[in-house]
Enzyme design. Structure first.
Site, mmCIF file in Angstrom:
data_model
loop_
_atom_site.group_PDB
_atom_site.id
_atom_site.type_symbol
_atom_site.label_atom_id
_atom_site.label_comp_id
_atom_site.label_asym_id
_atom_site.label_seq_id
_atom_site.Cartn_x
_atom_site.Cartn_y
_atom_site.Cartn_z
ATOM 1 N N GLY A 157 -28.799 19.266 -41.669
ATOM 2 C CA GLY A 157 -28.110 20.294 -40.884
ATOM 3 C C GLY A 157 -27.840 19.720 -39.506
ATOM 4 O O GLY A 157 -27.844 18.500 -39.310
ATOM 5 N N ILE A 159 -29.725 19.697 -36.890
ATOM 6 C CA ILE A 159 -30.854 18.930 -36.345
ATOM 7 C C ILE A 159 -30.948 17.575 -37.048
ATOM 8 O O ILE A 159 -31.163 16.545 -36.400
ATOM 9 C CB ILE A 159 -32.185 19.716 -36.464
ATOM 10 C CG1 ILE A 159 -32.088 21.055 -35.726
ATOM 11 C CG2 ILE A 159 -33.343 18.892 -35.899
ATOM 12 C CD1 ILE A 159 -33.246 22.012 -36.006
ATOM 13 N N ARG A 179 -28.381 19.624 -49.682
ATOM 14 C CA ARG A 179 -27.793 20.492 -50.696
ATOM 15 C C ARG A 179 -26.298 20.199 -50.843
ATOM 16 O O ARG A 179 -25.770 20.155 -51.937
ATOM 17 C CB ARG A 179 -27.982 21.935 -50.220
ATOM 18 C CG ARG A 179 -28.151 22.974 -51.256
ATOM 19 C CD ARG A 179 -28.683 24.229 -50.582
ATOM 20 N NE ARG A 179 -28.314 24.212 -49.148
ATOM 21 C CZ ARG A 179 -27.903 25.268 -48.472
ATOM 22 N NH1 ARG A 179 -27.815 26.437 -49.047
ATOM 23 N NH2 ARG A 179 -27.619 25.184 -47.188
ATOM 24 N N THR A 180 -25.633 20.011 -49.703
ATOM 25 C CA THR A 180 -24.200 19.697 -49.750
ATOM 26 C C THR A 180 -23.955 18.378 -49.025
ATOM 27 O O THR A 180 -24.705 18.011 -48.121
ATOM 28 C CB THR A 180 -23.372 20.793 -49.035
ATOM 29 O OG1 THR A 180 -23.891 20.940 -47.709
ATOM 30 C CG2 THR A 180 -23.466 22.120 -49.753
ATOM 31 N N ARG A 239 -40.481 22.731 -42.263
ATOM 32 C CA ARG A 239 -41.424 23.775 -42.655
ATOM 33 C C ARG A 239 -42.517 23.168 -43.543
ATOM 34 O O ARG A 239 -42.231 22.338 -44.408
ATOM 35 C CB ARG A 239 -40.719 24.894 -43.424
ATOM 36 C CG ARG A 239 -39.938 25.877 -42.557
ATOM 37 C CD ARG A 239 -40.847 26.735 -41.669
ATOM 38 N NE ARG A 239 -40.131 27.676 -40.817
ATOM 39 C CZ ARG A 239 -39.613 27.384 -39.612
ATOM 40 N NH1 ARG A 239 -39.742 26.174 -39.105
ATOM 41 N NH2 ARG A 239 -38.989 28.310 -38.918
ATOM 42 N N GLU A 268 -50.110 28.000 -41.106
ATOM 43 C CA GLU A 268 -50.365 27.784 -39.673
ATOM 44 C C GLU A 268 -50.990 29.030 -39.056
ATOM 45 O O GLU A 268 -50.690 30.135 -39.505
ATOM 46 C CB GLU A 268 -49.033 27.467 -38.968
ATOM 47 C CG GLU A 268 -48.388 26.198 -39.498
ATOM 48 C CD GLU A 268 -46.960 25.983 -38.982
ATOM 49 O OE1 GLU A 268 -46.471 26.792 -38.182
ATOM 50 O OE2 GLU A 268 -46.345 24.995 -39.399
ATOM 51 N N HIS A 287 -46.511 22.749 -34.224
ATOM 52 C CA HIS A 287 -45.216 23.421 -34.403
ATOM 53 C C HIS A 287 -44.511 23.656 -33.058
ATOM 54 O O HIS A 287 -44.289 24.796 -32.645
ATOM 55 C CB HIS A 287 -45.397 24.748 -35.166
ATOM 56 C CG HIS A 287 -44.136 25.196 -35.858
ATOM 57 N ND1 HIS A 287 -44.132 25.928 -37.027
ATOM 58 C CD2 HIS A 287 -42.820 25.002 -35.547
ATOM 59 C CE1 HIS A 287 -42.877 26.174 -37.391
ATOM 60 N NE2 HIS A 287 -42.060 25.625 -36.508
ATOM 61 N N ILE A 288 -44.159 22.533 -32.405
ATOM 62 C CA ILE A 288 -43.562 22.610 -31.062
ATOM 63 C C ILE A 288 -42.169 21.983 -31.015
ATOM 64 O O ILE A 288 -41.705 21.559 -29.950
ATOM 65 C CB ILE A 288 -44.479 21.941 -30.002
ATOM 66 C CG1 ILE A 288 -44.848 20.497 -30.407
ATOM 67 C CG2 ILE A 288 -45.728 22.768 -29.775
ATOM 68 C CD1 ILE A 288 -45.536 19.694 -29.301
ATOM 69 N N GLY A 289 -41.502 21.927 -32.161
ATOM 70 C CA GLY A 289 -40.198 21.251 -32.247
ATOM 71 C C GLY A 289 -39.207 21.649 -31.174
ATOM 72 O O GLY A 289 -38.571 20.801 -30.549
HETATM 73 C C1 GLV Z 1 -38.878 26.474 -35.602
HETATM 74 O O1 GLV Z 1 -39.548 26.007 -36.479
HETATM 75 C C2 GLV Z 1 -37.640 27.128 -35.834
HETATM 76 O O2 GLV Z 1 -37.324 27.453 -36.984
HETATM 77 O O3 GLV Z 1 -36.913 27.359 -34.849
#
Ligand code: GLV
Ligand code: GLV
Length: 322
Positions: A157, A159, A179-180, A239, A268, A287-289
């Site tokens: 995607g 990101i 997927r595509t 995820r 989590e 989980h700090i992306g």
């Molecule tokens: C974080 O994991 C989000 O989905 O924005």
């Protein structure tokens, strides 16, 4: 009209967004670092026209049914696997997420996690803190090279593409599975579309950014890790349930793969005694992306804009596409 946020958010941002809109009041769960209880959420949703939710809140059939006035749920995340979209449609609730504003920030973190894992930052930081540095030596904390290696991105995607651009800056060869097909990105990066099997076999770094769906769940399992190179590193910034943690643990402890960089986990939060955290070849972060101050502020702003648009009878800015 009443907007309820399931987490305490900075007042000053909220005031600047809603100050000139009549008849809108905002209430919040009073804690910034503690999730709302289920009981309180059930109670609050009954009086809410709009809800701002966190990825840790389960917005399921029961909650959506209780929200008899509820028109919009804005999730403070790009992912929305915590929300039952079927039930939202049934109860005519618009669901929004926060795409785009977090793309580059999350790509920075993902590439940083890849680098930290490849070059063993976790062990290196502990090494000095534990007073172990007695001499320079040729193979002290020697890791894997990043430049000119092959990265395999699962979930191409926005990101994924932003991570691929960073990888090209490091002269990496970019493979992806999605997927595509992304034919424009294939040409502009360039990047090569491969099967999941080839992604496993050819990548030096497998990076998962895929959303959690029935199709992606448990993709990274024993069978996948067995196909990876023994020198390869697995990175997950998407995820947790897309990987099988028990299988990953086995792969890491039996030398099937060299390391893992993890920003997300099956369930989590995790604690210090989580089995993966105890492994020297794992870099685990909570989980700090998208967690830069600028981006979190933009995400909060976008959530309020979405809620206000819907409550004023307009199209949401970033509704989840079904
Ligand atoms: C974080 O994991 C989000 O989905 O924005
Ligand atoms: C390392 O610091 C070197 O000079 O090679």
């Amino acid at each position: 009209m009443r907007i309820y946020s399931t987490r305490k958010l900075p007042e000053k941002h909220i005031q600047s967004i809603i100050h000139n809109i009549d008849g809108v009041e905002v209430e919040m769960w009073p804690y910034e670092d503690k999730p709302i209880s289920r009981e309180e959420l059930v109670k609050q949703v009954e009086h809410a026209d709009g809800l701002i939710t966190m990825l840790s809140d389960s917005i399921d059939e029961e909650i959506l049914a209780k929200g008899t006035k509820l028109k919009v749920v804005a999730n403070l995340a790009v992912g929305f696997d915590n929300i039952n979209l079927e039930a939202a449609r049934k109860h005519q609730v618009v669901v929004c997420n926060t795409p785009d504003v977090l793309t580059e920030t999350t790509a920075d973190l993902t590439f940083g996690l890849l680098m930290a894992t490849a070059r063993r930052f976790g062990e290196a930081i502990s090494y000095i803190k534990n007073d172990q540095w007695n001499s320079w030596s040729p193979y002290l904390l020697a890791g894997q090279d990043i430049h000119h290696k092959t990265i395999g991105i699962f979930g191409m995607g926005a990101i994924g593409e932003a991570v691929a651009r960073r990888a090209r800056g490091f002269s990496m060869n970019v493979l992806y599975h999605n997927r595509t097909r992304k034919e424009e990105a294939e040409k502009s990066l360039p990047a090569q579309y491969v099967s999941l099997n080839d992604l496993a076999e050819q990548s030096d770094f497998v990076v998962s950014l895929a959303p959690l769906t029935n199709d992606t769940k448990n993709t990274f399992n024993k069978e996948f890790f067995q196909k990876m190179k023994s020198t390869a590193i697995f990175v997950n910034a998407g995820r947790g349930p897309v990987m099988n943690e028990a299988d990953l643990y086995d792969a890491l402890t039996t030398g099937k793969i060299a390391g893992a960089g993890l920003d997300v986990f099956e369930k989590e939060p995790i604690g210090a005694n989580h089995p993966l955290v105890g492994l020297p070849n794992v870099v685990a972060i909570p989980h700090i992306g998208s967690a830069s101050i600028e981006t979190r502020t933009a995400m909060i702003q976008l959530c309020f804009e979405n809620v206000l648009q819907v409550l004023q009878g307009k199209e949401a800015k970033t509704p989840v596409k079904r």
